[in-house]
Design a protein around this motif. Sequence first.
Motif, PDB file in Angstrom:
ATOM      1  N   UNK A 356     -26.648  -5.809 -39.234  1.00  0.00           N
ATOM      2  CA  UNK A 356     -25.403  -5.082 -39.000  1.00  0.00           C
ATOM      3  C   UNK A 356     -25.672  -3.581 -38.887  1.00  0.00           C
ATOM      4  N   UNK A 357     -25.062  -2.945 -37.918  1.00  0.00           N
ATOM      5  CA  UNK A 357     -25.121  -1.500 -37.642  1.00  0.00           C
ATOM      6  C   UNK A 357     -26.497  -1.006 -37.215  1.00  0.00           C
ATOM      7  N   UNK A 358     -27.467  -1.885 -37.041  1.00  0.00           N
ATOM      8  CA  UNK A 358     -28.818  -1.433 -36.712  1.00  0.00           C
ATOM      9  C   UNK A 358     -28.848  -0.761 -35.343  1.00  0.00           C
ATOM     10  N   UNK A 359     -29.762   0.184 -35.208  1.00  0.00           N
ATOM     11  CA  UNK A 359     -29.910   0.964 -33.980  1.00  0.00           C
ATOM     12  C   UNK A 359     -31.313   0.753 -33.430  1.00  0.00           C
ATOM     13  N   UNK A 360     -31.415   0.689 -32.123  1.00  0.00           N
ATOM     14  CA  UNK A 360     -32.715   0.550 -31.489  1.00  0.00           C
ATOM     15  C   UNK A 360     -32.792   1.361 -30.219  1.00  0.00           C
ATOM     16  N   UNK A 361     -33.960   1.338 -29.610  1.00  0.00           N
ATOM     17  CA  UNK A 361     -34.175   1.952 -28.302  1.00  0.00           C
ATOM     18  C   UNK A 361     -35.060   1.011 -27.501  1.00  0.00           C
ATOM     19  N   UNK A 362     -34.521   0.483 -26.438  1.00  0.00           N
ATOM     20  CA  UNK A 362     -35.211  -0.538 -25.657  1.00  0.00           C
ATOM     21  C   UNK A 362     -35.101  -0.207 -24.173  1.00  0.00           C
ATOM     22  N   UNK A 363     -36.232  -0.156 -23.505  1.00  0.00           N
ATOM     23  CA  UNK A 363     -36.262   0.034 -22.056  1.00  0.00           C
ATOM     24  C   UNK A 363     -35.483   1.271 -21.636  1.00  0.00           C
ATOM     25  N   UNK A 364     -35.678   2.367 -22.370  1.00  0.00           N
ATOM     26  CA  UNK A 364     -35.070   3.626 -21.976  1.00  0.00           C
ATOM     27  C   UNK A 364     -33.608   3.767 -22.308  1.00  0.00           C
ATOM     28  N   UNK A 365     -33.102   2.920 -23.210  1.00  0.00           N
ATOM     29  CA  UNK A 365     -31.691   3.013 -23.596  1.00  0.00           C
ATOM     30  C   UNK A 365     -31.550   2.813 -25.084  1.00  0.00           C
ATOM     31  N   UNK A 366     -30.595   3.522 -25.693  1.00  0.00           N
ATOM     32  CA  UNK A 366     -30.245   3.302 -27.091  1.00  0.00           C
ATOM     33  C   UNK A 366     -29.267   2.139 -27.180  1.00  0.00           C
ATOM     34  N   UNK A 367     -29.353   1.396 -28.270  1.00  0.00           N
ATOM     35  CA  UNK A 367     -28.438   0.282 -28.512  1.00  0.00           C
ATOM     36  C   UNK A 367     -28.059   0.269 -29.988  1.00  0.00           C
ATOM     37  N   UNK A 368     -26.818  -0.131 -30.277  1.00  0.00           N
ATOM     38  CA  UNK A 368     -26.393  -0.267 -31.661  1.00  0.00           C
ATOM     39  C   UNK A 368     -25.574  -1.540 -31.819  1.00  0.00           C
ATOM     40  N   UNK A 369     -25.845  -2.245 -32.929  1.00  0.00           N
ATOM     41  CA  UNK A 369     -25.095  -3.451 -33.244  1.00  0.00           C
ATOM     42  C   UNK A 369     -23.797  -3.109 -33.956  1.00  0.00           C
ATOM     43  N   UNK A 370     -22.908  -4.079 -34.044  1.00  0.00           N
ATOM     44  CA  UNK A 370     -21.608  -3.890 -34.677  1.00  0.00           C
ATOM     45  C   UNK A 370     -21.782  -3.343 -36.082  1.00  0.00           C
ATOM     46  N   UNK A 371     -20.968  -2.328 -36.434  1.00  0.00           N
ATOM     47  CA  UNK A 371     -21.091  -1.671 -37.736  1.00  0.00           C
ATOM     48  C   UNK A 371     -20.301  -2.385 -38.822  1.00  0.00           C
ATOM     49  N   UNK A 372     -19.340  -3.218 -38.443  1.00  0.00           N
ATOM     50  CA  UNK A 372     -18.576  -3.977 -39.423  1.00  0.00           C
ATOM     51  C   UNK A 372     -19.199  -5.350 -39.605  1.00  0.00           C
ATOM     52  N   UNK A 373     -19.401  -5.713 -40.864  1.00  0.00           N
ATOM     53  CA  UNK A 373     -20.107  -6.954 -41.162  1.00  0.00           C
ATOM     54  C   UNK A 373     -19.427  -8.157 -40.514  1.00  0.00           C
ATOM     55  N   UNK A 374     -18.091  -8.207 -40.566  1.00  0.00           N
ATOM     56  CA  UNK A 374     -17.379  -9.331 -39.973  1.00  0.00           C
ATOM     57  C   UNK A 374     -17.602  -9.435 -38.480  1.00  0.00           C
ATOM     58  N   UNK A 375     -17.587  -8.302 -37.763  1.00  0.00           N
ATOM     59  CA  UNK A 375     -17.811  -8.307 -36.318  1.00  0.00           C
ATOM     60  C   UNK A 375     -19.226  -8.782 -35.997  1.00  0.00           C
ATOM     61  N   UNK A 376     -20.174  -8.284 -36.767  1.00  0.00           N
ATOM     62  CA  UNK A 376     -21.568  -8.694 -36.548  1.00  0.00           C
ATOM     63  C   UNK A 376     -21.725 -10.198 -36.780  1.00  0.00           C
TER      64      UNK A 376
END
Length: 479
Positions: A356-376
């Motif tokens: 939940x809420x984790x952030x990454x950088x893949x193939x030249x783009x930033x990505x973030x997962x849902x920050x609310x546990x229920x949504x994730x």
Amino acid sequence: MLSDARPDAVPDAVPDAGSVPAEPWRTLLGTDAARVRALVERYDRPGPRYTSYPPVTAWRPMAPAEYRERLARVCARPDALSLYVHLPFCASRCLYCGCTAAVTRRTDVVEAYLGRLLREADLVCDWLGTGQRVTQLHLGGGTPNLLDDRQLVRAMRMLTDRFDVGPGAELSIEADPRLVTPSQLRTLVTLGFRRISFGVQDLDPGVQTAIGREQPAALVRDVVARSRDAGFEGVNVDLIYGLPLQSADTFARTLDDVASRMRPDRIACFGYAHVPWARPHQRRIDEAALPGAEARFALFAQAVERLTDAGYAWIGLDHFALPHDALAQAQRAGRLTRDFMGYTTRPARHLVGLGVSSIGEVDGAFVQSAAKLGDWQRAVDAGELPVVRGHQLDADDLHRREAIVGLMCDLAVPESLVPRDATTQRALAALEADGLVAWSGASLRVTRLGRFFLRNVCMAFDATLARSDAGEGAASGTE
């Protein structure tokens, strides 16, 4: 991530950064108190910490399909990657906390989360492929060491079954000293962890009560010692300045205890961000007990003095490291860089985030997962990647990011990386007039005084900020 050896890095950007004596800082801040006071007032504004550029606030919604496509492109062109895993659970709520965290003591809740984490990892590897080489793995939170030994083994087996986490990878974990056991330390070392970071924040009993995190100094000292005995090669301690009831005297005692008696390899000294509108639990903190801007500045200046007196090198924004530590070595060699996990010596082209809420950088783009546990949870249960927003970096983003990383790491940027637009130039002119930056040959360098306003300097390079006053530049706070 930027490459390990930045082509435009300035090798001699901070020729004495690893061994700056404390006295010049005291002299610098004491010669013209009125001037410093005016600068603190002028630049005391909120702003990014620049673990990414553009900052998260500038990102847009991203569909899972776009993330899948990016993972697939990485699969077609394998490259080393970093791995971040967010474990959000804590045993209790600390009032100062700004992290994505949930309070629980229920084993079944943690087990359910680990099960979904496994499914998310499978969803990622369906497109990324299995066996991708990992150079750096970090377990963050929350409180990762809330997991018991069996759960830690389960989590690591899940990761090593899907990624190539070889013996050369750096494995690190954040930990609450109050939850550490001898068995847990042995388990972590057996699993390959060699760096552990303890959230200490402050050792004064009054401050600890005010922030809802009581942990005796003797307990922390014992845990640090036992970590080394267990085989950890790197021990970090996190401190926070700007907390309620903190004073010069109380914080001095904390700094001296940590630097002289615990002697961690690294010390991070973060500024407390009071954002009760975003973190409602912070409303329980007495705002009248919080140090004002000038007092906060003095607390951090005191940290610089005492930690450099104790033999630590001041690294970038707010980190301190002993001369033998890899961060200090990388700074001296011009190899230091910065990403979502902070200052690092092992950058990778891609960063994959899980949880939940984790952030990454893949193939030249930033990505973030849902920050609310229920949504994730709902996304993972539906068999979908839980990414909700991100940002594709364009040429201007990359140019400005390289400049900001240079400032954050080397305290200098070559003229070729300084943007030519009028807004940036006006902001830099104001910073130069205030004595925070200066030109030296073909490089723009942060001055000694400017180090205390490093985020403000970086914000002059930030095209995503709305600057109502280019001279003061919607500048960052001094935390």
